[in-house]
Design a protein around this motif. Sequence first.
Motif, PDB file in Angstrom:
ATOM      1  N   PRO A   6       0.718  -1.200  -0.147  1.00 15.93           N
ATOM      2  CA  PRO A   6      -0.049   0.138   0.080  1.00 15.93           C
ATOM      3  C   PRO A   6       0.950   1.183   0.029  1.00 15.93           C
ATOM      4  O   PRO A   6       2.017   1.178   0.540  1.00 15.93           O
ATOM      5  CB  PRO A   6      -0.770   0.024   1.381  1.00 15.93           C
ATOM      6  CG  PRO A   6       0.060  -0.991   2.061  1.00 15.93           C
ATOM      7  CD  PRO A   6       0.810  -1.938   1.245  1.00 15.93           C
ATOM      8  N   CYS A   7       0.179   2.584  -0.545  1.00 15.89           N
ATOM      9  CA  CYS A   7       0.903   3.503  -0.724  1.00 15.89           C
ATOM     10  C   CYS A   7       1.002   4.444   0.543  1.00 15.89           C
ATOM     11  O   CYS A   7       1.907   5.241   0.893  1.00 15.89           O
ATOM     12  CB  CYS A   7       0.354   4.491  -1.835  1.00 15.89           C
ATOM     13  SG  CYS A   7      -1.308   4.951  -1.611  1.00 15.89           S
ATOM     14  N   CYS A   8       0.074   4.079   1.519  1.00 16.84           N
ATOM     15  CA  CYS A   8      -0.133   5.161   2.837  1.00 16.84           C
ATOM     16  C   CYS A   8      -0.831   4.226   3.729  1.00 16.84           C
ATOM     17  O   CYS A   8      -1.333   3.318   3.391  1.00 16.84           O
ATOM     18  CB  CYS A   8      -0.831   6.255   2.417  1.00 16.84           C
ATOM     19  SG  CYS A   8      -2.521   5.899   1.839  1.00 16.84           S
ATOM     20  N   PRO A   9      -0.744   4.864   4.816  1.00 17.46           N
ATOM     21  CA  PRO A   9      -1.734   3.783   5.991  1.00 17.46           C
ATOM     22  C   PRO A   9      -2.961   3.730   5.600  1.00 17.46           C
ATOM     23  O   PRO A   9      -3.702   2.685   6.022  1.00 17.46           O
ATOM     24  CB  PRO A   9      -1.461   4.800   7.305  1.00 17.46           C
ATOM     25  CG  PRO A   9      -0.068   5.571   6.981  1.00 17.46           C
ATOM     26  CD  PRO A   9      -0.127   5.634   5.528  1.00 17.46           C
ATOM     27  N   ALA A  10      -3.955   4.829   4.912  1.00 10.03           N
ATOM     28  CA  ALA A  10      -5.141   4.622   4.555  1.00 10.03           C
ATOM     29  C   ALA A  10      -5.419   3.278   3.747  1.00 10.03           C
ATOM     30  O   ALA A  10      -6.134   2.636   3.795  1.00 10.03           O
ATOM     31  CB  ALA A  10      -5.676   5.812   4.094  1.00 10.03           C
ATOM     32  N   ALA A  11      -4.409   3.460   2.874  1.00  7.59           N
ATOM     33  CA  ALA A  11      -4.446   2.143   1.632  1.00  7.59           C
ATOM     34  C   ALA A  11      -4.314   0.873   2.490  1.00  7.59           C
ATOM     35  O   ALA A  11      -5.115  -0.290   2.091  1.00  7.59           O
ATOM     36  CB  ALA A  11      -3.467   2.096   0.634  1.00  7.59           C
ATOM     37  N   ALA A  12      -3.389   1.027   3.372  1.00  8.98           N
ATOM     38  CA  ALA A  12      -2.988  -0.308   4.084  1.00  8.98           C
ATOM     39  C   ALA A  12      -4.373  -0.636   5.076  1.00  8.98           C
ATOM     40  O   ALA A  12      -4.573  -1.907   4.906  1.00  8.98           O
ATOM     41  CB  ALA A  12      -1.995  -0.145   5.148  1.00  8.98           C
ATOM     42  N   ALA A  13      -4.919   0.199   5.651  1.00 12.84           N
ATOM     43  CA  ALA A  13      -6.092  -0.254   6.450  1.00 12.84           C
ATOM     44  C   ALA A  13      -7.320  -0.878   5.488  1.00 12.84           C
ATOM     45  O   ALA A  13      -8.031  -1.656   6.143  1.00 12.84           O
ATOM     46  CB  ALA A  13      -6.631   1.062   7.281  1.00 12.84           C
ATOM     47  N   ARG A  14      -7.473  -0.119   4.166  1.00 12.14           N
ATOM     48  CA  ARG A  14      -8.325  -0.760   3.459  1.00 12.14           C
ATOM     49  C   ARG A  14      -7.975  -2.175   3.088  1.00 12.14           C
ATOM     50  O   ARG A  14      -8.977  -3.008   2.724  1.00 12.14           O
ATOM     51  CB  ARG A  14      -8.587   0.333   2.276  1.00 12.14           C
ATOM     52  CG  ARG A  14      -9.553   1.448   2.472  1.00 12.14           C
ATOM     53  CD  ARG A  14      -9.689   2.211   1.136  1.00 12.14           C
ATOM     54  NE  ARG A  14      -8.440   2.491   0.419  1.00 12.14           N
ATOM     55  CZ  ARG A  14      -7.851   3.591   0.450  1.00 12.14           C
ATOM     56  NH1 ARG A  14      -7.996   4.540   1.402  1.00 12.14           N
ATOM     57  NH2 ARG A  14      -6.588   4.022  -0.282  1.00 12.14           N
ATOM     58  N   MET A  15      -6.925  -2.642   3.037  1.00  7.98           N
ATOM     59  CA  MET A  15      -6.666  -3.881   2.693  1.00  7.98           C
ATOM     60  C   MET A  15      -6.664  -5.019   3.876  1.00  7.98           C
ATOM     61  O   MET A  15      -6.949  -6.195   3.566  1.00  7.98           O
ATOM     62  CB  MET A  15      -5.162  -3.807   2.182  1.00  7.98           C
ATOM     63  CG  MET A  15      -4.725  -3.361   0.813  1.00  7.98           C
ATOM     64  SD  MET A  15      -2.936  -3.196   0.411  1.00  7.98           S
ATOM     65  CE  MET A  15      -2.781  -4.832   0.167  1.00  7.98           C
ATOM     66  N   ALA A  16      -6.611  -4.424   5.062  1.00  3.04           N
ATOM     67  CA  ALA A  16      -6.883  -5.386   6.357  1.00  3.04           C
ATOM     68  C   ALA A  16      -8.365  -5.591   6.650  1.00  3.04           C
ATOM     69  O   ALA A  16      -9.244  -4.637   6.544  1.00  3.04           O
ATOM     70  CB  ALA A  16      -6.131  -4.657   7.335  1.00  3.04           C
ATOM     71  N   ARG A  17      -8.734  -6.918   6.979  1.00  7.16           N
ATOM     72  CA  ARG A  17     -10.145  -7.306   7.496  1.00  7.16           C
ATOM     73  C   ARG A  17      -9.879  -7.909   8.677  1.00  7.16           C
ATOM     74  O   ARG A  17      -8.875  -8.451   9.019  1.00  7.16           O
ATOM     75  CB  ARG A  17     -10.589  -8.189   6.381  1.00  7.16           C
ATOM     76  CG  ARG A  17     -10.763  -7.832   5.185  1.00  7.16           C
ATOM     77  CD  ARG A  17     -12.037  -6.755   4.790  1.00  7.16           C
ATOM     78  NE  ARG A  17     -13.412  -7.300   5.434  1.00  7.16           N
ATOM     79  CZ  ARG A  17     -13.949  -8.080   4.738  1.00  7.16           C
ATOM     80  NH1 ARG A  17     -14.160  -8.405   3.444  1.00  7.16           N
ATOM     81  NH2 ARG A  17     -15.334  -8.565   5.273  1.00  7.16           N
ATOM     82  N   LYS A  18     -11.094  -7.430   9.416  1.00  3.29           N
ATOM     83  CA  LYS A  18     -11.017  -8.190  10.825  1.00  3.29           C
ATOM     84  C   LYS A  18     -11.286  -9.595  10.890  1.00  3.29           C
ATOM     85  O   LYS A  18     -12.381  -9.922  10.072  1.00  3.29           O
ATOM     86  CB  LYS A  18     -11.985  -7.293  11.635  1.00  3.29           C
ATOM     87  CG  LYS A  18     -11.383  -5.922  12.115  1.00  3.29           C
ATOM     88  CD  LYS A  18     -11.933  -5.502  13.115  1.00  3.29           C
ATOM     89  CE  LYS A  18     -11.367  -3.869  13.414  1.00  3.29           C
ATOM     90  NZ  LYS A  18     -11.161  -3.422  14.474  1.00  3.29           N
ATOM     91  N   LEU A  19     -10.874 -10.476  11.608  1.00  2.00           N
ATOM     92  CA  LEU A  19     -10.839 -11.691  11.843  1.00  2.00           C
ATOM     93  C   LEU A  19     -11.159 -12.025  13.368  1.00  2.00           C
ATOM     94  O   LEU A  19     -10.228 -11.527  14.160  1.00  2.00           O
ATOM     95  CB  LEU A  19     -10.019 -12.680  11.328  1.00  2.00           C
ATOM     96  CG  LEU A  19     -10.139 -14.091  11.368  1.00  2.00           C
ATOM     97  CD1 LEU A  19     -11.064 -14.495  10.167  1.00  2.00           C
ATOM     98  CD2 LEU A  19      -8.556 -14.944  10.876  1.00  2.00           C
ATOM     99  N   THR A  20     -12.162 -12.671  13.987  1.00  2.00           N
ATOM    100  CA  THR A  20     -12.536 -12.967  15.210  1.00  2.00           C
ATOM    101  C   THR A  20     -11.835 -14.523  15.298  1.00  2.00           C
ATOM    102  O   THR A  20     -12.396 -15.351  14.913  1.00  2.00           O
ATOM    103  CB  THR A  20     -14.130 -12.834  15.402  1.00  2.00           C
ATOM    104  OG1 THR A  20     -14.523 -11.605  15.124  1.00  2.00           O
ATOM    105  CG2 THR A  20     -14.348 -13.147  16.966  1.00  2.00           C
TER     106      THR A  20
END
Length: 83
Positions: A6-20
């Motif tokens: 990802p180019c920036c923290p916001a892009a990295a956050a969009r790539m991550a999904r929560k797993l319980t």
Amino acid sequence: MQQEKPCCPAAAARMARKLTLPNGFQVGIMNLESILKEVADLKLADDDAIKKELLKRGKIYNYVAPAADNDYSDALLREYKRQ
């Protein structure tokens, strides 16, 4: 399937999904959709084989402590069956 960084923290956050995890703890998993798709494309029937592949591919993009292997593989399998 290698994804670009990802180019920036916001892009990295969009790539991550929560797993319980089974204990209720939530973790961020990078590239979850592509991991699930790659394993689905293998058309495996055995839950143990699916869990092994999910964990193996999940570890490519994410750190998983060895003691948490079972928790992650159980949570990944649950997400795999949900989709």
